[in-house]
Design an enzyme around this catalytic site. Structure first.
Site, mmCIF file in Angstrom:
data_model
loop_
_atom_site.group_PDB
_atom_site.id
_atom_site.type_symbol
_atom_site.label_atom_id
_atom_site.label_comp_id
_atom_site.label_asym_id
_atom_site.label_seq_id
_atom_site.Cartn_x
_atom_site.Cartn_y
_atom_site.Cartn_z
ATOM 1 N N LYS A 1 -11.638 -4.675 -2.063
ATOM 2 C CA LYS A 1 -12.699 -3.669 -2.142
ATOM 3 C C LYS A 1 -12.165 -2.261 -2.285
ATOM 4 O O LYS A 1 -12.852 -1.388 -2.775
ATOM 5 C CB LYS A 1 -13.641 -3.763 -0.948
ATOM 6 C CG LYS A 1 -13.038 -3.410 0.403
ATOM 7 C CD LYS A 1 -14.102 -3.365 1.459
ATOM 8 C CE LYS A 1 -13.761 -4.161 2.708
ATOM 9 N NZ LYS A 1 -12.469 -3.866 3.346
ATOM 10 N N LYS B 1 0.827 -1.218 0.000
ATOM 11 C CA LYS B 1 0.000 0.000 0.000
ATOM 12 C C LYS B 1 0.856 1.261 0.000
ATOM 13 O O LYS B 1 0.507 2.256 -0.629
ATOM 14 C CB LYS B 1 -0.950 -0.003 1.206
ATOM 15 C CG LYS B 1 -2.066 -1.008 1.033
ATOM 16 C CD LYS B 1 -3.131 -0.853 2.080
ATOM 17 C CE LYS B 1 -4.224 -1.874 1.857
ATOM 18 N NZ LYS B 1 -5.185 -1.917 2.932
ATOM 19 N N LYS C 1 -5.310 -9.985 -5.633
ATOM 20 C CA LYS C 1 -6.477 -10.234 -4.772
ATOM 21 C C LYS C 1 -7.672 -9.391 -5.219
ATOM 22 O O LYS C 1 -7.501 -8.272 -5.679
ATOM 23 C CB LYS C 1 -6.072 -9.838 -3.343
ATOM 24 C CG LYS C 1 -7.069 -10.192 -2.282
ATOM 25 C CD LYS C 1 -6.642 -9.623 -0.943
ATOM 26 C CE LYS C 1 -6.880 -8.133 -0.855
ATOM 27 N NZ LYS C 1 -6.771 -7.573 0.506
HETATM 28 P P1 TYM Z 1 -10.666 -6.225 5.082
HETATM 29 O O1 TYM Z 1 -11.726 -5.237 5.384
HETATM 30 O O2 TYM Z 1 -9.713 -5.919 3.975
HETATM 31 O O3 TYM Z 1 -11.317 -7.611 4.767
HETATM 32 C C1 TYM Z 1 -12.256 -8.210 5.628
HETATM 33 C C2 TYM Z 1 -12.112 -9.718 5.603
HETATM 34 O O4 TYM Z 1 -12.269 -10.199 4.265
HETATM 35 C C3 TYM Z 1 -11.141 -10.997 3.911
HETATM 36 N N1 TYM Z 1 -10.869 -10.799 2.482
HETATM 37 C C4 TYM Z 1 -10.733 -11.786 1.587
HETATM 38 N N2 TYM Z 1 -10.786 -13.121 1.718
HETATM 39 C C5 TYM Z 1 -10.612 -13.857 0.594
HETATM 40 N N3 TYM Z 1 -10.369 -13.312 -0.633
HETATM 41 C C6 TYM Z 1 -10.300 -11.983 -0.799
HETATM 42 N N4 TYM Z 1 -10.096 -11.457 -2.006
HETATM 43 C C7 TYM Z 1 -10.484 -11.147 0.341
HETATM 44 N N5 TYM Z 1 -10.488 -9.803 0.531
HETATM 45 C C8 TYM Z 1 -10.712 -9.610 1.848
HETATM 46 C C9 TYM Z 1 -9.998 -10.462 4.760
HETATM 47 O O5 TYM Z 1 -8.974 -11.422 4.908
HETATM 48 C C10 TYM Z 1 -10.705 -10.159 6.051
HETATM 49 O O6 TYM Z 1 -10.833 -11.316 6.841
HETATM 50 N N6 TYM Z 1 -7.207 -5.540 8.620
HETATM 51 C C11 TYM Z 1 -8.485 -6.169 8.322
HETATM 52 C C12 TYM Z 1 -9.612 -5.707 9.207
HETATM 53 C C13 TYM Z 1 -9.341 -5.851 10.662
HETATM 54 C C14 TYM Z 1 -9.404 -7.050 11.413
HETATM 55 C C15 TYM Z 1 -9.127 -6.675 12.747
HETATM 56 C C16 TYM Z 1 -9.693 -8.377 11.071
HETATM 57 C C17 TYM Z 1 -9.017 -4.853 11.529
HETATM 58 N N7 TYM Z 1 -8.901 -5.346 12.771
HETATM 59 C C18 TYM Z 1 -9.095 -7.637 13.751
HETATM 60 C C19 TYM Z 1 -9.658 -9.328 12.090
HETATM 61 C C20 TYM Z 1 -9.368 -8.949 13.408
HETATM 62 C C21 TYM Z 1 -8.866 -5.816 6.909
HETATM 63 O O7 TYM Z 1 -8.368 -4.887 6.337
HETATM 64 O O8 TYM Z 1 -9.877 -6.587 6.406
#
Ligand code: TYM
Length: 339
Positions: A202, A114, A199
């Site tokens: 979003k 990023k 990947k």
């Molecule tokens: P985020 O918002 O990017 O994504 C949320 C969840 O979706 C999963 N994910 C995917 N899984 C499979 N294929 C994909 N293309 C894909 N894109 C997203 C992510 O692995 C995630 O589980 N840092 C985290 C948010 C967060 C968090 C936390 C998660 C903040 N604090 C504490 C768990 C525990 C994030 O950016 O997720």
């Protein structure tokens, strides 16, 4: 009882990747077998260039939150809340920054990717992008979390939370439960349909390679039918050599059941595979979209869920964060009744 915590960042409309990688398991399994918390992690959305009104909109209504509920989370079974409504996350994050190292932060793959993207665009890299994984560790550790159900891209961050918990406990006395990441059987990393080595994210620019949870069935069909596939005629499951095909087979397996390699044997043309995959995705998204329509018409219900969720979460996080403050050497505030 096992404590589960996971979160989703309101940086864009939710995708099929979010759903298959994480949200679906939260709703189908985690909320029933554990004491689970699911969080719209809005503080994390401020780590890159952002539009305040958009973050508020995405957090509060349609996308993230409503869809968490629309995806099947039941507030009777689990706690759903917004991160910035519970001060304990930011409180604990600072203390954990005093345990983490600069080198550790700079090794995080998502930071490197990023930060490079931001620099290519001529923008500046926010300090919070570097420290983001510490805040994520705070999210997890504040709740005595055992399991963190996430997609593949978050496992390095959960590893960091583990390392920080172990280090803190060793230095300052046992305070934190050491968490572990759990992943789905298939589709732990759903790839972009137009660029199957990246990947499906979003926060990426909108594109035909991303299936959004609220895409109309015909839009989903069009996106899947136009997915980039590999040169070659036969249908085989090979993530390295045939990433486009492997992505479709994994999506099909995740949506309709089965094993990607075995499913490959059932097809002799890309067209038939794409058609079945598109229909399977449409069917998986149908109930989510229906429930989303109903919830959109009932903002008070959502407000109530959030209010109660934040209250419950505060009560759970406070004792652990207070204990961490005491353990690391901070003086307890003097209560009038102590004098
Ligand atoms: P985020 O918002 O990017 O994504 C949320 C969840 O979706 C999963 N994910 C995917 N899984 C499979 N294929 C994909 N293309 C894909 N894109 C997203 C992510 O692995 C995630 O589980 N840092 C985290 C948010 C967060 C968090 C936390 C998660 C903040 N604090 C504490 C768990 C525990 C994030 O950016 O997720």
């Amino acid at each position: 009882m096992t404590r589960v915590f996971s979160g989703i960042k309101p940086t864009g409309h939710l995708t099929l990747g979010n759903y298959l990688g994480a949200m679906r398991r939260w709703a189908a399994d985690d909320q029933y077998r554990s004491d689970a918390l699911f969080c719209v992690v809005d503080l994390h959305a401020l780590t890159v260039d952002h539009d305040p009104a958009r973050v508020r909109r995405l957090s509060r209504q349609s996308a993230s939150l409503l869809l968490l509920l629309a995806a099947g989370l039941d507030p009777e079974q689990c706690t759903v809340f917004v991160q910035s409504h519970v001060d304990e996350h930011a409180r604990l994050s600072y203390v954990l920054e005093c345990v983490a190292t600069d080198g550790e932060m700079r090794r995080m793959i998502q930071y490197k990717e990023k930060a490079a993207r931001e620099q290519r665009r001529g923008g500046s890299v926010r300090l919070s992008l570097l420290t983001y994984p510490v805040l994520m560790a705070a999210d997890i550790l504040a709740y005595g979390t055992d399991e963190v159900p996430v997609g593949d891209d978050q496992t390095q961050h959960v590893e960091l939370a583990r390392d920080l918990a172990v280090r803190f406990n060793q230095r300052y006395g046992h305070t934190f439960t050491v968490p572990r990441a759990t992943g789905p059987a298939v589709a732990a990393r759903v790839m972009n349909l137009q660029d199957p080595v990246s990947k499906m994210g979003k926060s990426d620019d909108a594109g035909p390679g991303i299936v959004y949870l609220l895409d109309e069935p015909d839009v989903v069909r069009k996106k899947v039918m136009r997915a980039v596939t590999d040169s070659g005629q036969d249908v085989v499951y090979d993530r390295e050599e045939r990433p486009g095909l492997a992505n479709l087979l994994e999506i099909l397996a995740a949506c309709a059941g089965g094993d990607p390699a075995e499913l490959a044997g059932a097809y002799d043309s890309y067209g038939a595979l794409k058609k079945d995959t598109a229909e399977a995705v449409v069917e998986v998204l149908r109930p989510v979209q229906e429930r989303h329509r109903a919830l959109s018409a009932d903002p008070e219900y959502v407000d109530g869920v959030l209010r109660e969720g934040a209250e419950r979460a505060r009560g759970m996080a406070r004792p652990t964060v207070d204990a961490a403050y005491r353990a690391i050497g901070l003086l307890a505030p003097v209560d009038a009744s102590d004098r």
